[in-house]
Design an enzyme around this catalytic site. Structure first.
Site, short mmCIF file in Angstrom:
data_model
loop_
_atom_site.label_atom_id
_atom_site.label_comp_id
_atom_site.label_asym_id
_atom_site.label_seq_id
_atom_site.Cartn_x
_atom_site.Cartn_y
_atom_site.Cartn_z
N ARG A 65 45.11 15.23 -64.78
CA ARG A 65 45.10 15.74 -65.83
C ARG A 65 46.36 16.69 -65.86
O ARG A 65 46.37 17.30 -65.04
CB ARG A 65 43.71 16.61 -66.12
CG ARG A 65 42.46 15.50 -65.90
CD ARG A 65 41.95 15.20 -67.43
NE ARG A 65 41.79 16.45 -68.24
CZ ARG A 65 40.98 17.26 -68.38
NH1 ARG A 65 39.91 17.13 -67.37
NH2 ARG A 65 40.95 18.19 -68.96
N SER A 72 65.08 24.31 -111.62
CA SER A 72 65.94 25.28 -110.79
C SER A 72 65.25 26.73 -111.25
O SER A 72 65.42 26.84 -112.58
CB SER A 72 67.34 25.18 -111.00
OG SER A 72 67.91 26.31 -110.35
#
Length: 447
Positions: free
Chosen positions: A321, A282
């Protein structure tokens, strides 16, 4: 371009510790995608040459030119805006690199989506192979934990509360079962990843126009060149392969997320039943050893379903497409590959180094002063006392256990009708794990 400019265009994973530095990061980076695009282009020319649709010299020339180190990634990315995808500027650069004689055979008959979809399948295949390697590491580590702790009792927890005793071996076997489920799904999807080849509208028309021969043979030849599957049809708007990828990756991330969620809960300071082998530090609290691997896996598991949802949403692609549906897939697919690949890497490291504290597990079995075996007592005492008497007694004893701070066994010893019963054995949580050991053995038979 300066080094600073280059860095600007490099995705280093600064905000993605879950996948940064993982094998999947290299397999899905911009350079890896460029390599896959070039591999797809070169393989297409070789496939056409194999069928007599292009000269052998063209196959050699395109393959030799398709070296990703020769191409400017940043330039291709910037010019991709002009046509909406990176294949268009890449084809121009590759054609120039091949030269005048064989340049016309670059990309001949194909459309951009053929190449980009095929490249995406290549990237996925290469990444899934890496994921499977890390899942195998995780599976082996969990098999070892399950065998070692086959009979290690701990509280089973339901709805956050102690329920009945179980064993850590069965818990680890359950994690392993999920990992194997993920492996099986990824293996099946990996084997089915197809090339894409259909031309402008999925009819293969241009390939027939460019030369003699059966264009229907070309997808198979293309697939053989790349080690991918041959599709039954061009799948420009038939997006099952991408949806299947989404499903197996999200499942894998979620399976590993279950493991991580349990480790996070069992590793809390006040629980301490497991701990990561080397927790993270930490910035403010020197005493902490944070469960970093489990935390990163949990983060991946939370993001994966939303990424998969985008890919599932692209199934509804219009016409031959699509405009937008296909384009929406690119980044979520790469993110999902990266996240799952990173989670698999972290899961392997987590499980290989996981520390288990059987003493803490045993101590926690006594937190409810024996009430964790109340289910057993209900069944065992009913024939002795009668069902209603047994229920009333256990209800009263449970209240007194908390009020007086005495154990369940001590209070039951005061009941005359139970003087001939071995209450110590009956109230021992370690003796009420049901078929946990046998279930663990059964689970470990799965290969």
């Amino acid at each position: 371009m300066t080094s600073a400019d280059t860095a600007t265009h490099t995705d280093t994973g600064l905000l993605a510790p879950g996948w940064a530095g993982s094998p999947a990061a290299d397999a899905t980076g911009d350079r890896a995608y460029l390599r896959a695009l070039l591999d797809a282009e070169a393989a297409l020319t070789r496939a056409q040459a194999a069928l007599g649709l292009a000269p052998d010299g063209a196959a050699t020339a395109v393959t030799d030119a398709a070296d990703s180190g020769r191409f400017d990634l940043a330039s291709i990315a910037e010019r991709a805006r002009g046509g909406g995808n990176p294949v268009i500027p890449l084809v121009a650069d590759l054609t120039k690199a091949v030269g005048q004689e064989y340049g016309p055979y670059v990309h001949r008959g194909a459309t951009s989506q053929d190449i980009l979809d095929t490249a995406a399948m290549l990237v996925a295949a290469r990444t899934l192979d890496l994921v499977l390697t890390d899942l195998a590491r995780t599976e082996r580590a969990l098999a070892r934990l399950a065998a070692e702790h086959r009979d290690t009792p701990l509280p089973g927890r339901t709805l956050t509360q102690h329920a009945v005793p179980t064993t850590f071996g069965l818990k680890a076997a359950g994690w392993r079962s999920l990992v194997l489920d993920a492996r099986d799904r990824i293996t099946a999807v990996r084997a089915a990843l197809p090339v894409q080849l259909g031309g402008a509208a999925g009819t293969l028309a241009a390939f027939a126009a460019y030369g003699a021969g059966d264009p229907l043979a070309l997808p198979g030849a293309y697939a053989r060149e790349l080690g991918l599957a041959e599709p039954a049809l061009p799948w420009h708007t038939l997006r099952t392969p991408v949806a299947d990828l989404a499903g197996c990756l999200a499942t894998a991330a979620g399976a590993l997320g279950k493991l991580a969620a349990d480790v996070l809960v069992l590793g809390r300071t006040e629980t301490g039943e497991v701990a990561e082998g080397s927790g993270g530090g930490s910035s403010a609290m020197p005493h902490k050893a944070n469960p970093v691997r489990a935390t990163l896996i949990a983060a991946a598991a939370r993001r994966a379903p939303q990424l998969a949802a985008v890919l599932y949403g692209s199934l509804a692609a219009e016409d031959e497409r699509p405009a937008g549906a296909w384009h929406a897939e690119w980044e979520p697919l790469r993110d999902l590959l990266r996240l799952t690949g990173g989670a698999a890497r972290d899961a392997a490291e987590l499980t290989e180094g996981l520390r288990v504290d059987p003493a803490a597990m045993r101590a926690h079995l006594d937190l409810t002063h024996g009430l964790i075996v109340s289910e057993r007592l209900s069944a065992e005492l009913a024939p002795v006392l009668g069902r209603s008497r047994a229920k009333a007694l256990l209800t009263e004893v449970a209240r007194r256990t908390y009020a007086e701070g005495r154990s369940l066994g001590e209070l039951l010893a005061d009941v005359p009708e139970l003087k001939d019963i071995d209450l110590a054995a009956l109230t021992d949580p370690a003796r009420y794990t049901g078929s946990a050991a046998a279930l663990t053995d059964r689970a470990l038979e799965r290969r």
